[in-house]
Design a protein around this motif. Structure first.
Motif, short mmCIF file in Angstrom:
data_model
loop_
_atom_site.label_atom_id
_atom_site.label_comp_id
_atom_site.label_asym_id
_atom_site.label_seq_id
_atom_site.Cartn_x
_atom_site.Cartn_y
_atom_site.Cartn_z
N ASP A 93 16.77 91.85 58.13
CA ASP A 93 16.69 90.44 57.75
C ASP A 93 17.50 89.65 58.77
N GLU A 94 16.83 88.86 59.59
CA GLU A 94 17.52 88.18 60.69
C GLU A 94 18.40 87.04 60.21
N ILE A 95 18.19 86.58 58.98
CA ILE A 95 19.04 85.50 58.45
C ILE A 95 20.42 86.04 58.09
N LEU A 96 20.46 87.30 57.66
CA LEU A 96 21.72 87.93 57.26
C LEU A 96 22.46 88.50 58.47
N SER A 97 23.74 88.72 58.30
CA SER A 97 24.52 89.40 59.33
C SER A 97 24.21 90.89 59.28
N GLU A 100 25.81 92.27 56.18
CA GLU A 100 25.12 91.85 54.96
C GLU A 100 23.82 92.64 54.76
N ASN A 101 23.13 92.96 55.85
CA ASN A 101 21.94 93.79 55.75
C ASN A 101 22.28 95.15 55.15
N ARG A 133 27.97 88.87 62.81
CA ARG A 133 26.96 88.03 63.44
C ARG A 133 25.61 88.18 62.78
N LYS A 134 24.80 87.13 62.82
CA LYS A 134 23.45 87.21 62.29
C LYS A 134 22.65 88.22 63.11
N SER A 136 19.74 88.06 63.97
CA SER A 136 18.86 87.38 64.92
C SER A 136 19.48 87.28 66.30
N THR A 137 20.81 87.44 66.39
CA THR A 137 21.49 87.35 67.69
C THR A 137 21.62 88.72 68.37
N ARG A 143 19.56 95.89 67.31
CA ARG A 143 18.73 95.70 66.13
C ARG A 143 18.14 97.02 65.65
#
Length: 268
Positions: A93-97, A100-101, A133-134, A136-137, A143
């Motif tokens: 989930d790219e919104i989460l860090s 958090e994932n 960090r999210k 997405s970064t 990833r």
């Protein structure tokens, strides 16, 4: 340990068709516990179909398959509890860090102290500094490492990696390779599909080549090389490999190193 219990995966006579297209035509292989098994084949060879059947996402038309001694057709729920699947595209989930994932998956698996589970995995996969960090970064390699870390929550005995390095740059591929090797070192059974010859050569204890719906060869790298006659040996100066050049220029840890001082002579 009996032969049956020594095998984490047992596949016999597996067949699967999509309407008139016969994808699997009688696939047979076994995977030893704690080993890395590479299913090698070109696009459309049926690799992903095999993985989907073994992970209970697809039913075979014929044949049998057992994972951790469990029948994938009649004991699907039990199979799913003992495996993990990482598909061709990272399911983060790219919104989460990153942290958090991991916490989310640990909570979904009803594990105690999901925060500690997440922190331990961040450290194990060298993601602690990027944990806040999210996603997405993250780079492609980061990833994918996070994706594999999420797959390991709950300590599955078998993990399926479906073309784990597709679309990754060379440095990220090497990072993922190291991660896969560490999984096997810790006793996890890994079945990976790939179309990259060097990936199978680098990682696998055994390699099976899937072609036109059948396993046409299955063995260790040494055994597969014996299928061809040795080439005539010529004594020439050893040239560096592309990997040697790449790692020298960018540095083993992905830094630029001294790359700015290296130039290819004009006309070369």
């Amino acid at each position: 340990m009996t032969t049956q219990h020594a095998q984490a995966i047992q596949v016999q006579g597996l067949e699967k068709s999509y309407k008139d297209l016969q994808v699997l035509r009688g696939v047979d292989f076994t995977v030893a516990r704690g080993s890395i098994f590479a299913l090698l084949g070109s696009n459309g060879a049926g690799k992903t179909t095999v993985v989907k059947i073994l992970s209970t996402l697809l039913k075979a038309d014929a044949g049998t398959a057992r994972v951790n001694g469990l029948d994938v057709a009649t004991q699907a729920a039990d199979v799913r509890e003992s495996i993990s699947l990482t598909g061709q595209f990272a399911a983060v989930d790219e919104i989460l860090s990153g942290r958090e994932n991991l916490v989310l998956v640990a909570r979904l698996r009803h594990l105690k102290d999901p925060g500690k589970v997440a922190d331990d995995l961040l450290e194990r996969f060298s993601l602690t500094d990027a944990g806040a960090r999210k996603a997405s970064t993250y780079s492609g390699g980061m990833r994918r490492r996070l994706d594999i870390a999420m797959s390991l929550i709950g300590n599955p005995a078998v993990i399926f990696l479906d073309e784990p390095t597709t679309g990754l740059d060379p440095q990220a591929r090497i990072e993922v390779w190291q991660t896969v090797k560490e999984l096997a070192d810790r006793g996890t059974t890994v079945l990976l599909t790939t179309q990259y010859l060097d990936e199978a050569e680098q990682l696998a204890d055994r390699i099976a080549i899937l072609h036109q719906g059948r396993i046409i060869v299955n063995g260790t790298l040494a055994e597969l090389k014996q299928l061809l006659p040795p080439a005539k040996v010529e004594y020439v100066e050893k040239q560096p490999t592309l990997e040697d050049v790449f790692l020298t220029l960018v540095g083993d840890n992905g830094t630029d190193g001294d790359a700015g001082n290296h130039r290819v002579p004009a006309g070369k």
